[in-house]
Design an enzyme around this catalytic site. Structure first.
Site, PDB file in Angstrom:
ATOM      1  N   ARG A  44      25.235 -22.389  -7.340  1.00  0.00           N
ATOM      2  CA  ARG A  44      26.531 -22.052  -6.742  1.00  0.00           C
ATOM      3  C   ARG A  44      27.647 -22.513  -7.659  1.00  0.00           C
ATOM      4  NH1 ARG A  44      25.257 -23.635  -0.440  1.00  0.00           N
ATOM      5  NH2 ARG A  44      23.497 -22.222  -0.301  1.00  0.00           N
ATOM      6  N   SER A  88      26.545 -19.169   0.655  1.00  0.00           N
ATOM      7  CA  SER A  88      26.395 -19.660   2.027  1.00  0.00           C
ATOM      8  C   SER A  88      27.728 -19.840   2.756  1.00  0.00           C
ATOM      9  CB  SER A  88      25.599 -20.965   2.007  1.00  0.00           C
ATOM     10  OG  SER A  88      25.342 -21.393   3.300  1.00  0.00           O
ATOM     11  N   HIS A  89      28.042 -21.078   3.098  1.00  0.00           N
ATOM     12  CA  HIS A  89      29.233 -21.398   3.886  1.00  0.00           C
ATOM     13  C   HIS A  89      30.449 -21.648   3.006  1.00  0.00           C
ATOM     14  CE1 HIS A  89      26.998 -24.798   2.573  1.00  0.00           C
ATOM     15  NE2 HIS A  89      28.097 -25.531   2.617  1.00  0.00           N
ATOM     16  N   ASP A  93      27.403 -18.759   9.596  1.00  0.00           N
ATOM     17  CA  ASP A  93      28.021 -18.903   8.274  1.00  0.00           C
ATOM     18  C   ASP A  93      27.945 -17.594   7.487  1.00  0.00           C
ATOM     19  OD1 ASP A  93      25.336 -18.894   7.674  1.00  0.00           O
ATOM     20  OD2 ASP A  93      25.507 -20.374   6.076  1.00  0.00           O
ATOM     21  N   ASP A 110      26.103 -16.317   5.123  1.00  0.00           N
ATOM     22  CA  ASP A 110      24.843 -15.596   4.927  1.00  0.00           C
ATOM     23  C   ASP A 110      23.952 -15.597   6.159  1.00  0.00           C
ATOM     24  OD1 ASP A 110      24.471 -18.358   4.498  1.00  0.00           O
ATOM     25  OD2 ASP A 110      22.676 -18.011   3.307  1.00  0.00           O
ATOM     26  N   ASP A 139      22.506 -17.912   8.036  1.00  0.00           N
ATOM     27  CA  ASP A 139      21.390 -18.812   8.364  1.00  0.00           C
ATOM     28  C   ASP A 139      21.836 -20.026   9.181  1.00  0.00           C
ATOM     29  OD1 ASP A 139      22.681 -19.970   6.215  1.00  0.00           O
ATOM     30  OD2 ASP A 139      20.894 -20.202   4.967  1.00  0.00           O
ATOM     31  N   ARG A 140      23.129 -20.350   9.151  1.00  0.00           N
ATOM     32  CA  ARG A 140      23.596 -21.500   9.946  1.00  0.00           C
ATOM     33  C   ARG A 140      24.143 -21.052  11.299  1.00  0.00           C
ATOM     34  NH1 ARG A 140      26.535 -25.943   6.241  1.00  0.00           N
ATOM     35  NH2 ARG A 140      25.049 -25.940   4.524  1.00  0.00           N
ATOM     36  N   GLU A 189      18.199 -29.085  10.982  1.00  0.00           N
ATOM     37  CA  GLU A 189      18.961 -30.006  10.137  1.00  0.00           C
ATOM     38  C   GLU A 189      20.333 -30.227  10.753  1.00  0.00           C
ATOM     39  OE1 GLU A 189      18.162 -29.683   5.649  1.00  0.00           O
ATOM     40  OE2 GLU A 189      18.518 -27.659   6.329  1.00  0.00           O
ATOM     41  N   LYS A 222      16.244 -20.942   7.555  1.00  0.00           N
ATOM     42  CA  LYS A 222      16.868 -21.178   8.848  1.00  0.00           C
ATOM     43  C   LYS A 222      17.494 -19.877   9.306  1.00  0.00           C
ATOM     44  CE  LYS A 222      20.831 -23.462   6.662  1.00  0.00           C
ATOM     45  NZ  LYS A 222      20.434 -23.781   5.288  1.00  0.00           N
TER      46      LYS A 222
HETATM   47  C1  G16 Z   1      21.620 -25.627   2.280  1.00  0.00           C
HETATM   48  C2  G16 Z   1      20.188 -25.949   2.560  1.00  0.00           C
HETATM   49  C3  G16 Z   1      20.085 -26.841   3.750  1.00  0.00           C
HETATM   50  C4  G16 Z   1      20.939 -28.078   3.569  1.00  0.00           C
HETATM   51  C5  G16 Z   1      22.357 -27.652   3.296  1.00  0.00           C
HETATM   52  C6  G16 Z   1      23.310 -28.798   3.025  1.00  0.00           C
HETATM   53  O1  G16 Z   1      22.126 -24.842   3.310  1.00  0.00           O
HETATM   54  O2  G16 Z   1      19.428 -24.789   2.785  1.00  0.00           O
HETATM   55  O3  G16 Z   1      18.748 -27.174   3.935  1.00  0.00           O
HETATM   56  O4  G16 Z   1      20.893 -28.882   4.686  1.00  0.00           O
HETATM   57  O5  G16 Z   1      22.383 -26.803   2.181  1.00  0.00           O
HETATM   58  O6  G16 Z   1      23.065 -29.328   1.793  1.00  0.00           O
HETATM   59  P1  G16 Z   1      24.040 -30.357   1.110  1.00  0.00           P
HETATM   60  O7  G16 Z   1      24.191 -31.499   2.098  1.00  0.00           O
HETATM   61  O8  G16 Z   1      23.286 -30.753  -0.124  1.00  0.00           O
HETATM   62  O9  G16 Z   1      25.357 -29.698   0.862  1.00  0.00           O
HETATM   63  P2  G16 Z   1      22.965 -23.533   3.023  1.00  0.00           P
HETATM   64  O10 G16 Z   1      23.285 -22.976   4.369  1.00  0.00           O
HETATM   65  O11 G16 Z   1      24.169 -24.006   2.254  1.00  0.00           O
HETATM   66  O12 G16 Z   1      22.062 -22.675   2.199  1.00  0.00           O
END
Ligand code: G16
Length: 562
Positions: free
Chosen positions: A24, A118-119, A288, A290, A292-293, A376, A389
Site C-alpha cells: 500500500r 482497503s480502508h 470499508d 473493499d 471485508d470490514r 479481529e 474476512k
Molecule cells: C488488514 C488485515 C487485518 C488486520 C488489519 C489491520 O486489514 O487483513 O487482518 O487486522 O489490516 O492491520 P494493521 O493494524 O497492521 O494496520 P485490511 O482490511 O486493511 O486489509
C-alpha cells in the site's frame, strides 16, 4: 499475428515490501515512479512457476479506487506476456475482497490480485494497493510475500504485451493471441452473483427475508461508504431480501470514496452513527472500501465492539445454518483482539487460537480443518466459507441472530455480558506519526519491558494499581506448518489478566501509525454496563506513562479512538 511480448529494462525498488495486507502506497508513488506498478506485478507473477502459468487462472478485482483501471490493464498485459492462460476480472474491475476469495475458490484459480488499499482514502492524493492471494483464496502467507519482495528488490526487467487492451465493461469472454503462448482468455464476470450464490448456501434466506421485509420487519441502515460493497448490498439485501432501497446508502463505488475515509469505525462512519442515534433504525452497519470490514450498530447507535461481535456470533453460532452443517472446528482471534472470544470458547469447550494481526494467519488453520469462525478488533469478522474476512457475511450473521432470538442488538450484547462477563476494550490510533520517533518509542519501551525488574512491578494511575505478570514481544508458531512470526506486538499483561498492547500498523502508507490496545475483563454484573473509556482510563494513563508516547512523538491525543 499475436500480441508482441516486449522485455522492458527496469530498475528495482527497495520499498516494495508487502505490509499486513499487500503493498500500500500513495497513488503518487505508483504514478510518479517509472514502472513502479509494473515491477510489483511482475514480481507477483514471477512466483507462479512458468510451467504452471499456461494452465493457470488468475482472478483480478478491486475496490473501484483511483488508478485501479490502469492497474488492471497492466496486469492483463504483464500476465499475457508471462504466459498466464486465463484471467477472470470483475466487470469494470469491481470485485470485493471477499468476492475475490470466493471466485478464486470457485474457479480453482492459482490465485488472485486484489487492487485495494482497503480502508485507506482513495483519489489522486489517496492510497493505492496491490495484494496477492493464493489458491485457497486467502492472502499470501509471509513466506510468499517475502519471496515477492526479494524478487522485486532484484528485478532488472519485466515482460509486457503493450498493445493488448481489454474492455472490462463487457461481461463475457475475450480471446487474445499472444506470441509464443496459448491464446489468453480474459473473462469479465459479474462477481455479485457468484458471491450471492455462496451466501444463499450459508444463511437461511427465507428467515432473513421475513426479518427484513415480513409483517414484523426491522428497519436497517447499511452504509457502503462509496466502497465496492454497494452493488452487493443492493442486490442481496435490498433486491433479494426485500429491505427497502433507501435502507442502503452510499452504494455507488467512487474512485475517491466521496472524499471520505472508507473505514467503518466510530470516527469515519460518523454519518451512520448519527443516523442510528435518531432511533429510526434497529440495526446499522458500515463497510470499508473493499468490503471485508464491518461495523455493527444497534438502535440509537449502540456500538458493538468488533471483539464482542465475533464473540456474540460464536455464542449464537447455531443461528447460522452453515455451521449446523459443518460443526464448529475451532475459534480464533488476533492477539490484540479482546479476550471476549476466549470466554465463549472456554464455556462452550471450543479450541481457541491466538494469532498475530493479519487475516493471512487464519488461513492455515482453516485449511487444516482447525478453524471455523474468527475475528479481529480491526473490524474484521469471518469464517472458513472463504479465506478473507467478509463484511456482508458478518452483517447477515448478525441478522440471523436477530431473526432467531427476536431481541435487539443491545439486548443480545447485554445478555452476552451477563453470561460470559465483559472484556472492556479500546484502541487508540496515532496516525502518520514520524517513523523514526515511532520506532524509537517502541524500541525504548521494549528495553524498559525487558528489564528483569519490570516483571512484578506495580504500575499505578490514581487509586488503581496493576502488577506486571508478563512482558514480551508476541511471537507466533503456526501450529500447522511450524513457521514462526516474531515481533508481532509488545504486550504487558497484568496479574488480573488486563493487557496493554503496542504495535505499529502494517497497513499505513505514510509515516507510522501507532496502535495502543487495552483489554480488561470484568465479571461483576454491576459494573459491566459502564462506559469503556471510563473503565479503561487508568490503563490508558499507565500505557501513555510507561511508553512516554506523548513526549516521544509530540502527539497529545490519538487520531481515532475505538
Ligand atoms: C488488514 C488485515 C487485518 C488486520 C488489519 C489491520 O486489514 O487483513 O487482518 O487486522 O489490516 O492491520 P494493521 O493494524 O497492521 O494496520 P485490511 O482490511 O486493511 O486489509
Amino acid at each position: 499475428m499475436g500480441n508482441k511480448i516486449t522485455a522492458v529494462k527496469t530498475r528495482p525498488y527497495a520499498d516494495q515490501k508487502p505490509g499486513t495486507s499487500g503493498l500500500r502506497k500513495r497513488v503518487t508513488v505508483f504514478q510518479q515512479n517509472q514502472h513502479y506498478a509494473e515491477n510489483f506485478i511482475q514480481s507477483i507473477i514471477s512466483v507462479i512457476e512458468p510451467a504452471e502459468r499456461q494452465a493457470a487462472t488468475l482472478v483480478v478485482g478491486g475496490d473501484g479506487r483511483f488508478f485501479m483501471k490502469e492497474a488492471i490493464q497492466l496486469i492483463v498485459q504483464i500476465a499475457a506476456a508471462n504466459g498466464v492462460n486465463h484471467l477472470v476480472i470483475g466487470q469494470n474491475g469491481i470485485m470485493s475482497t471477499p468476492a475475490v476469495s470466493c471466485v478464486i475458490r470457485k474457479m480453482k484459480a492459482v490465485g488472485g490480485i486484489i487492487l485495494t488499499a482497503s480502508h485507506n482514502p482513495g483519489g489522486p492524493n489517496g492510497d493505492f494497493g496491490i495484494k496477492y492471494n493464493i489458491s485457497s483464496g486467502g492472502p499470501a502467507p509471509e513466506g510468499l510475500t517475502n519471496k515477492i519482495f526479494e524478487i522485486s528488490k532484484n528485478l532488472q526487467e519485466f515482460h509486457i504485451c503493450p498493445e493488448l487492451k481489454v474492455d472490462i465493461s463487457k461481461i463475457g469472454k475475450q480471446t487474445f493471441e499472444v506470441d509464443s503462448f496459448k491464446p489468453l482468455i480474459v473473462e469479465i464476470v459479474d462477481s455479485v452473483e457468484a458471491y450471492a450464490e455462496m451466501l444463499r448456501g450459508i444463511f437461511d434466506f427465507a428467515a432473513l427475508k421475513e426479518l427484513l421485509s415480513g409483517a414484523n420487519h426491522i428497519n436497517v441502515r447499511l452504509d457502503a461508504m462509496h466502497g465496492v460493497v454497494g452493488p452487493y448490498v443492493k442486490k442481496i439485501v435490498c433486491e433479494e431480501l426485500g429491505s427497502p432501497a433507501d435502507s442502503a446508502v452510499n452504494c455507488v463505488p467512487q474512485e475517491d470514496f466521496g472524499g471520505h475515509h472508507p473505514d467503518p469505525n466510530l470516527t469515519y462512519a460518523a454519518d451512520l452513527v448519527n443516523a442510528m442515534k435518531g432511533g429510526k433504525y434497529d440495526f446499522g452497519a458500515a463497510f470499508d472500501g473493499d468490503g471485508d470490514r464491518n461495523m455493527v450498530l444497534g438502535k440509537h447507535g449502540f456500538f458493538v465492539n468488533p471483539s464482542d461481535s465475533v464473540a456474540a456470533i460464536a455464542a449464537n453460532i447455531t443461528s447460522i445454518p452453515y455451521f449446523q452443517k459443518t460443526g464448529v472446528k475451532g475459534l480464533a482471534r488476533s492477539m490484540p483482539t479482546s479476550g471476549a472470544l476466549d470466554n465463549v470458547a472456554k464455556a462452550l469447550q471450543m479450541q481457541l487460537y491466538e494469532t498475530p494481526t493479519g487475516w493471512k494467519f487464519f488461513g492455515n488453520l482453516m485449511d487444516a480443518g482447525k478453524l471455523s469462525l474468527c475475528g479481529e478488533e480491526s473490524f474484521g469478522t469471518g469464517s472458513d466459507h472463504i479465506r478473507e474476512k467478509d463484511g456482508l457475511w458478518a452483517v447477515l450473521a448478525w441478522l440471523s441472530i436477530l431473526a432467531t432470538r427476536k431481541q435487539s442488538v443491545e439486548e443480545i450484547m447485554k445478555d452476552h455480558w451477563q453470561k460470559f462477563g465483559r472484556n472492556f476494550f479500546t484502541r487508540y490510533d496515532y496516525e502518520e506519526v514520524d517513523s523514526d520517533a515511532a520506532n524509537k518509542m517502541i524500541k525504548d519501551l521494549e528495553t524498559t519491558m525487558f528489564e528483569p525488574s519490570f516483571i512484578g512491578k506495580k504500575l499505578t494511575s490514581g487509586d488503581k494499581s496493576y502488577e506486571v505478570a508478563v512482558a514480551d514481544n508476541f511471537a507466533y508458531t503456526d501450529p500447522v506448518d511450524g513457521s514462526v512470526s516474531k515481533n508481532q506486538g509488545l504486550r504487558i499483561i497484568f496479574s488480573d489478566g488486563s493487557r496493554i498492547i503496542f504495535r505499529l500498523s502494517g497497513t499505513g502508507s505514510a509515516g507510522a501509525t501507532i496502535r495502543l490496545y487495552i483489554d480488561s475483563y470484568e465479571k461483576d454484573p454491576k459494573k459491566i454496563y459502564q462506559d469503556p473509556q471510563v473503565m479503561l482510563a487508568p490503563l490508558v494513563d499507565i500505557a501513555l506513562k510507561v511508553s512516554e508516547l506523548q513526549e516521544k512523538t509530540g502527539r497529545t491525543g490519538p487520531t481515532v479512538i475505538t
